[in-house]
Motif scaffolding. Sequence first.
Motif, PDB file in Angstrom:
ATOM      1  N   ARG A 175     -26.693  30.669   0.069  1.00 46.39           N
ATOM      2  CA  ARG A 175     -25.705  29.808  -0.602  1.00 46.39           C
ATOM      3  C   ARG A 175     -25.853  28.356  -0.156  1.00 46.39           C
ATOM      4  NH1 ARG A 175     -21.339  32.661   1.318  1.00 46.39           N
ATOM      5  NH2 ARG A 175     -21.659  34.334  -0.157  1.00 46.39           N
ATOM      6  N   LEU A 176     -26.009  28.158   1.152  1.00 47.03           N
ATOM      7  CA  LEU A 176     -26.117  26.784   1.668  1.00 47.03           C
ATOM      8  C   LEU A 176     -27.472  26.172   1.301  1.00 47.03           C
ATOM      9  CD1 LEU A 176     -24.229  27.076   5.058  1.00 47.03           C
ATOM     10  CD2 LEU A 176     -23.392  26.224   2.860  1.00 47.03           C
ATOM     11  N   ARG A 199     -26.972  25.051  -2.222  1.00 48.30           N
ATOM     12  CA  ARG A 199     -26.159  23.819  -2.259  1.00 48.30           C
ATOM     13  C   ARG A 199     -27.007  22.612  -1.872  1.00 48.30           C
ATOM     14  NH1 ARG A 199     -21.319  21.241   1.309  1.00 48.30           N
ATOM     15  NH2 ARG A 199     -22.692  21.660   3.035  1.00 48.30           N
ATOM     16  N   THR A 231     -16.360  31.973  -1.590  1.00 45.57           N
ATOM     17  CA  THR A 231     -16.223  31.210  -0.342  1.00 45.57           C
ATOM     18  C   THR A 231     -15.066  30.244  -0.462  1.00 45.57           C
ATOM     19  OG1 THR A 231     -18.605  31.311  -0.033  1.00 45.57           O
ATOM     20  CG2 THR A 231     -17.412  29.708   1.318  1.00 45.57           C
ATOM     21  N   ARG A 258     -24.708  33.729   3.187  1.00 52.49           N
ATOM     22  CA  ARG A 258     -24.281  32.370   3.536  1.00 52.49           C
ATOM     23  C   ARG A 258     -25.492  31.440   3.586  1.00 52.49           C
ATOM     24  NH1 ARG A 258     -23.446  28.749   7.780  1.00 52.49           N
ATOM     25  NH2 ARG A 258     -21.438  27.682   7.636  1.00 52.49           N
ATOM     26  N   ARG A 286      -9.646  17.241   4.773  1.00 52.71           N
ATOM     27  CA  ARG A 286     -10.974  17.543   5.340  1.00 52.71           C
ATOM     28  C   ARG A 286     -10.962  18.979   5.892  1.00 52.71           C
ATOM     29  NH1 ARG A 286     -14.784  16.199   3.617  1.00 52.71           N
ATOM     30  NH2 ARG A 286     -15.957  16.603   5.509  1.00 52.71           N
ATOM     31  N   PRO A 287     -12.136  19.631   5.912  1.00 52.07           N
ATOM     32  CA  PRO A 287     -12.198  21.002   6.424  1.00 52.07           C
ATOM     33  C   PRO A 287     -11.685  21.098   7.861  1.00 52.07           C
ATOM     34  CG  PRO A 287     -14.236  20.454   5.277  1.00 52.07           C
ATOM     35  CD  PRO A 287     -13.440  19.179   5.371  1.00 52.07           C
ATOM     36  N   ASP A 322     -16.450  31.468   9.367  1.00 57.56           N
ATOM     37  CA  ASP A 322     -17.220  30.519  10.182  1.00 57.56           C
ATOM     38  C   ASP A 322     -16.246  29.492  10.752  1.00 57.56           C
ATOM     39  OD1 ASP A 322     -19.521  28.979  11.106  1.00 57.56           O
ATOM     40  OD2 ASP A 322     -20.624  30.212   9.684  1.00 57.56           O
ATOM     41  N   HIS A 323     -16.650  28.223  10.802  1.00 57.85           N
ATOM     42  CA  HIS A 323     -15.787  27.195  11.392  1.00 57.85           C
ATOM     43  C   HIS A 323     -14.558  26.947  10.498  1.00 57.85           C
ATOM     44  CE1 HIS A 323     -15.007  23.838  14.066  1.00 57.85           C
ATOM     45  NE2 HIS A 323     -14.721  23.129  12.996  1.00 57.85           N
ATOM     46  N   SER A 324     -14.828  26.502   9.265  1.00 60.10           N
ATOM     47  CA  SER A 324     -13.717  26.283   8.320  1.00 60.10           C
ATOM     48  C   SER A 324     -13.844  27.153   7.071  1.00 60.10           C
ATOM     49  CB  SER A 324     -13.681  24.812   7.870  1.00 60.10           C
ATOM     50  OG  SER A 324     -14.824  24.512   7.086  1.00 60.10           O
ATOM     51  N   SER A 325     -15.004  27.814   6.899  1.00 61.97           N
ATOM     52  CA  SER A 325     -15.250  28.566   5.660  1.00 61.97           C
ATOM     53  C   SER A 325     -15.060  30.063   5.877  1.00 61.97           C
ATOM     54  CB  SER A 325     -16.653  28.276   5.139  1.00 61.97           C
ATOM     55  OG  SER A 325     -17.619  28.742   6.056  1.00 61.97           O
ATOM     56  N   VAL A 355     -12.675  27.314   1.749  1.00 65.43           N
ATOM     57  CA  VAL A 355     -12.681  26.420   2.910  1.00 65.43           C
ATOM     58  C   VAL A 355     -11.241  25.997   3.180  1.00 65.43           C
ATOM     59  CG1 VAL A 355     -13.500  24.194   3.801  1.00 65.43           C
ATOM     60  CG2 VAL A 355     -15.032  25.641   2.449  1.00 65.43           C
ATOM     61  N   VAL A 414      -9.340  25.861  -0.390  1.00 65.94           N
ATOM     62  CA  VAL A 414      -9.913  25.541  -1.703  1.00 65.94           C
ATOM     63  C   VAL A 414     -11.160  26.403  -1.918  1.00 65.94           C
ATOM     64  CG1 VAL A 414      -9.057  23.161  -1.852  1.00 65.94           C
ATOM     65  CG2 VAL A 414     -11.272  23.603  -0.750  1.00 65.94           C
ATOM     66  N   THR A 415     -11.447  26.681  -3.184  1.00 61.66           N
ATOM     67  CA  THR A 415     -12.659  27.443  -3.515  1.00 61.66           C
ATOM     68  C   THR A 415     -13.857  26.529  -3.356  1.00 61.66           C
ATOM     69  OG1 THR A 415     -11.315  28.378  -5.307  1.00 61.66           O
ATOM     70  CG2 THR A 415     -13.653  28.990  -5.247  1.00 61.66           C
ATOM     71  N   ALA A 416     -14.841  26.960  -2.546  1.00 69.36           N
ATOM     72  CA  ALA A 416     -16.076  26.172  -2.412  1.00 69.36           C
ATOM     73  C   ALA A 416     -17.172  26.747  -3.290  1.00 69.36           C
ATOM     74  CB  ALA A 416     -16.530  26.153  -0.954  1.00 69.36           C
ATOM     75  N   ALA A 417     -17.228  28.071  -3.423  1.00 69.35           N
ATOM     76  CA  ALA A 417     -18.307  28.688  -4.209  1.00 69.35           C
ATOM     77  C   ALA A 417     -17.915  30.085  -4.658  1.00 69.35           C
ATOM     78  CB  ALA A 417     -19.581  28.775  -3.361  1.00 69.35           C
TER      79      ALA A 417
HETATM   80  C1  LIG Z   1     -15.187  22.675  -0.175  1.00 69.50           C
HETATM   81  C2  LIG Z   1     -15.116  21.240   0.424  1.00 69.50           C
HETATM   82  C3  LIG Z   1     -13.747  21.035   1.084  1.00 69.50           C
HETATM   83  C4  LIG Z   1     -16.212  21.156   1.492  1.00 69.50           C
HETATM   84  O1  LIG Z   1     -16.212  19.823   1.950  1.00 69.50           O
HETATM   85  P1  LIG Z   1     -17.556  19.144   2.509  1.00 69.50           P
HETATM   86  O2  LIG Z   1     -17.301  17.717   2.748  1.00 69.50           O
HETATM   87  O3  LIG Z   1     -18.696  19.532   1.663  1.00 69.50           O
HETATM   88  O4  LIG Z   1     -17.602  19.774   3.916  1.00 69.50           O
HETATM   89  P2  LIG Z   1     -18.785  20.251   4.826  1.00 69.50           P
HETATM   90  O5  LIG Z   1     -20.158  20.002   4.287  1.00 69.50           O
HETATM   91  O6  LIG Z   1     -18.439  19.729   6.172  1.00 69.50           O
HETATM   92  O7  LIG Z   1     -18.569  21.836   4.805  1.00 69.50           O
HETATM   93  C5  LIG Z   1     -17.382  22.405   5.299  1.00 69.50           C
HETATM   94  C6  LIG Z   1     -17.535  23.890   5.234  1.00 69.50           C
HETATM   95  O8  LIG Z   1     -17.624  24.304   3.883  1.00 69.50           O
HETATM   96  C7  LIG Z   1     -18.774  25.094   3.684  1.00 69.50           C
HETATM   97  N1  LIG Z   1     -19.255  24.830   2.337  1.00 69.50           N
HETATM   98  C8  LIG Z   1     -19.239  23.654   1.690  1.00 69.50           C
HETATM   99  N2  LIG Z   1     -19.755  23.817   0.457  1.00 69.50           N
HETATM  100  C9  LIG Z   1     -20.101  25.107   0.333  1.00 69.50           C
HETATM  101  C10 LIG Z   1     -20.687  25.869  -0.696  1.00 69.50           C
HETATM  102  N3  LIG Z   1     -21.039  25.349  -1.878  1.00 69.50           N
HETATM  103  N4  LIG Z   1     -20.898  27.184  -0.486  1.00 69.50           N
HETATM  104  C11 LIG Z   1     -20.534  27.746   0.693  1.00 69.50           C
HETATM  105  N5  LIG Z   1     -19.964  27.073   1.718  1.00 69.50           N
HETATM  106  C12 LIG Z   1     -19.764  25.757   1.534  1.00 69.50           C
HETATM  107  C13 LIG Z   1     -19.745  24.609   4.756  1.00 69.50           C
HETATM  108  O9  LIG Z   1     -20.722  25.583   5.044  1.00 69.50           O
HETATM  109  C14 LIG Z   1     -18.815  24.394   5.921  1.00 69.50           C
HETATM  110  O10 LIG Z   1     -18.510  25.653   6.497  1.00 69.50           O
HETATM  111  P3  LIG Z   1     -18.140  25.797   8.084  1.00 69.50           P
HETATM  112  O11 LIG Z   1     -17.147  24.704   8.426  1.00 69.50           O
HETATM  113  O12 LIG Z   1     -17.504  27.141   8.192  1.00 69.50           O
HETATM  114  O13 LIG Z   1     -19.427  25.680   8.825  1.00 69.50           O
HETATM  115  C15 LIG Z   1     -15.366  20.140  -0.658  1.00 69.50           C
HETATM  116  O14 LIG Z   1     -16.676  20.296  -1.174  1.00 69.50           O
HETATM  117  C16 LIG Z   1     -14.362  20.225  -1.798  1.00 69.50           C
HETATM  118  O15 LIG Z   1     -13.233  19.761  -1.676  1.00 69.50           O
HETATM  119  N6  LIG Z   1     -14.775  20.817  -2.941  1.00 69.50           N
HETATM  120  C17 LIG Z   1     -13.877  20.961  -4.079  1.00 69.50           C
HETATM  121  C18 LIG Z   1     -12.997  22.196  -3.902  1.00 69.50           C
HETATM  122  C19 LIG Z   1     -12.214  22.480  -5.154  1.00 69.50           C
HETATM  123  O16 LIG Z   1     -11.687  21.576  -5.769  1.00 69.50           O
HETATM  124  N7  LIG Z   1     -12.172  23.775  -5.545  1.00 69.50           N
HETATM  125  C20 LIG Z   1     -11.576  24.195  -6.781  1.00 69.50           C
HETATM  126  C21 LIG Z   1     -10.110  24.219  -6.762  1.00 69.50           C
HETATM  127  S1  LIG Z   1      -9.353  25.005  -5.372  1.00 69.50           S
END
Ligand SMILES: CC(C)(COP(=O)(O)OP(=O)(O)OC[C@H]1O[C@@H](n2cnc3c(N)ncnc32)[C@H](O)[C@@H]1OP(=O)(O)O)[C@@H](O)C(=O)NCCC(=O)NCCS
Length: 171
Positions: free
Chosen positions: A157-158, A161, A119, A154, A129-130, A90-93, A121, A61-64
């Motif tokens: 960005r964090l 956030r 970015t 990175r 979950r990631p 990274d771990h999941s991103s 995930v 999924v797109t995070a950012a």
């Molecule tokens: C992206 C998502 C899965 C992250 O879940 P979360 O509960 O915030 O998870 P975490 O805080 O444990 O972060 C998980 C990973 O995402 C990264 N991440 C989360 N938000 C981020 C952001 N805004 N920018 C960059 N990286 C981000 C974290 O750094 C972490 O990376 P790592 O595992 O490599 O260290 C969640 O926010 C989500 O589902 N967002 C909606 C996604 C979506 O609908 N996108 C559009 C359609 S595809």
Amino acid sequence: MTAADTMLEPRRVADSASVMTELVLPHHANVHGSVLGGTVLHWIDLAAAITSNRHSRRPVVTAAIDDMAFLAPILIGQLACIRARLTLVDHSSMEVRVDVESEDLLTGERRHTSTAYVTFVAIDPITRRPIRVPPLQLETDEERAEHARALERRKLRLDRRNAIKAERAAR
Ligand SMILES: CC(C)(COP(=O)(O)OP(=O)(O)OC[C@H]1O[C@@H](n2cnc3c(N)ncnc32)[C@H](O)[C@@H]1OP(=O)(O)O)[C@@H](O)C(=O)NCCC(=O)NCCS
């Protein structure tokens, strides 16, 4: 070695790099006869999704999407050439760099129009979950330099956030 171990073996940047070519048609265009910014963003998102999906072989999924600029228009009848490659895992991103160029089909002239950092995930298909993704194997000096810059992006960005989350929590 188990199937799970194989899933986490390092993969090269070249293994997941993607190229998409789109012909700009009237239904992609704004009133000025050039492609809509939102359409370019859609193509960038798709190209980055393909690359991160190829690397992880997981749902993503797109995070950012970082700030991006449209440096030149892409006109109806021209091509949008979209190239995506991984810069950081990274771990999941995963951070994907996407470069967009226009190509004039009659002259062959190419112009750089945008660069975006997206970015993604990887998520578990059941829990949503990631989940962990394979590490990125850097092979060239250019890939290592891009990776060093990606680490700085990175962090910014964090920080952004966390600032948004803190501001919302304080309301
Ligand atoms: C992206 C998502 C899965 C992250 O879940 P979360 O509960 O915030 O998870 P975490 O805080 O444990 O972060 C998980 C990973 O995402 C990264 N991440 C989360 N938000 C981020 C952001 N805004 N920018 C960059 N990286 C981000 C974290 O750094 C972490 O990376 P790592 O595992 O490599 O260290 C969640 O926010 C989500 O589902 N967002 C909606 C996604 C979506 O609908 N996108 C559009 C359609 S595809």
